[in-house]
Design a protein around this motif. Structure first.
Motif, PDB file in Angstrom:
ATOM      1  N   SER A 131       0.833  -1.209   0.000  1.00 46.71           N
ATOM      2  CA  SER A 131       0.000   0.000   0.000  1.00 46.71           C
ATOM      3  C   SER A 131       0.866   1.256   0.000  1.00 46.71           C
TER       4      SER A 131
ATOM      5  N   ASP B 115      -5.855  -0.796  -4.765  1.00 42.42           N
ATOM      6  CA  ASP B 115      -5.292  -1.375  -3.539  1.00 42.42           C
ATOM      7  C   ASP B 115      -6.294  -2.350  -2.928  1.00 42.42           C
ATOM      8  N   GLU B 116      -6.091  -3.614  -3.182  1.00 42.77           N
ATOM      9  CA  GLU B 116      -6.963  -4.689  -2.681  1.00 42.77           C
ATOM     10  C   GLU B 116      -8.441  -4.349  -2.865  1.00 42.77           C
TER      11      GLU B 116
HETATM   12 MG    MG Z   1      -2.063  -2.820   2.088  1.00 43.22          MG
END
Ligand code: MG
Ligand code: ADP
Length: 256
Positions: free
Chosen positions: A57, A177-178
């Motif tokens: 991240s 991000d995910e």
């Molecule tokens: Mg992360």
């Protein structure tokens, strides 16, 4: 190079769309990124995998300067984000970001969520913003939810609205991000389908994900990060199919 100084067409006409050089990031005494070098070509899809806490991240957030790098350089479309003289707002407009949490405004309709940033940031008039919003809701398969409020949508639909909101800004690059990590398993597929469509259309994408099937099928390259460094960078067949490092093998074995 400062964006705005030359015509947009001349910026980054060749070379990688995203380039990270010698990137380091510390929070206090804790060095989280320990020298990252990465190039992503135009239209390339790169999946970033790795254990929790490995810095995925933080890397993504450094690519659009949500975090300020401690050291090193980041270029997007040929413009250096880490140049103190860069017009960071102009560069950021080229970069869409989709998070695990969708961050929609609960008191605005789906269409209003899509038109607000276009009007505020891009100064588009109401009609133009509404037209772009409608086109992008259509692309993510949610045209019929234009007047709905976020709370009435499933998590997967809310994430597709968040993607449509990003697309409405006309980004050259999309960072994820995910994006499916907060979703119930049965809702993941629709979001991944939208991301597959973007990949097919030639969007440059950097995707942090634990979805190995998506990485295998959609990514041009997979980057495995551990403890703030890139351990492996190669085709999905190589990095997921026959990893050369023990750390990668260990990580992948725990996902199964
Ligand atoms: Mg992360
Ligand atoms: P990942 O996304 O791979 O799980 P992160 O980039 O979120 O990893 O975090 C990497 C490390 O950096 C973790 O140890 C995390 O606690 C730390 N970290 C991330 N953001 C901050 C912050 N704003 N302040 C202090 N430490 C942070």
């Amino acid at each position: 190079m400062t964006v705005g100084a030359s015509s947009p067409e001349s910026v980054g006409a060749s070379g990688p769309e995203i380039e990270v050089r010698g990137l380091r990031k510390s929070f206090g005494a804790h060095e989280v990124l320990k020298g990252i070098d990465l190039e992503i070509g135009r239209g390339e899809v790169v999946c970033v995998i790795g254990p929790s806490g490995s810095g995925k991240s933080t890397l993504l957030r450094c690519v659009n300067l949500l975090e300020e790098p401690t050291k090193g350089q980041v270029f997007v479309g040929g413009a250096e984000l880490t140049d103190p003289d860069v017009d960071i707002d102009a560069v950021r407009r080229r970069i869409g970001m989709v998070f695990q949490q969708f961050n929609l405004f609960p008191h605005l309709t789906v269409t209003e969520n899509l038109t607000l940033p276009q009007r505020r940031v891009l100064k588009r008039d109401k009609a133009k913003a509404a037209k772009v919003a409608a086109e992008n809701l259509e692309r993510v398969g949610l045209a019929e939810k234009a007047d709905a409020y976020p709370a009435s949508l499933s998590g997967g639909q809310q994430q597709r609205v968040a993607i449509a909101r990003s697309l409405s800004m006309g980004p050259e690059v999309m960072l994820f991000d995910e994006p499916t990590s907060a979703l119930d398993p049965e809702l993941v597929g629709d979001v991944l389908a939208v991301m597959r469509m973007l990949a097919r259309e030639g969007m440059t994408m950097m995707v942090v994900t634990h979805e190995m099937t998506f990485a295998r099928e959609v990514a041009d390259r997979v980057v495995f990060m551990d403890d703030g460094v890139i351990v492996e960078d190669g085709t999905p067949a190589r990095v997921i199919g026959s990893p050369s490092h023990e750390r990668t093998r260990h990580f992948l074995s725990r996902l199964l």
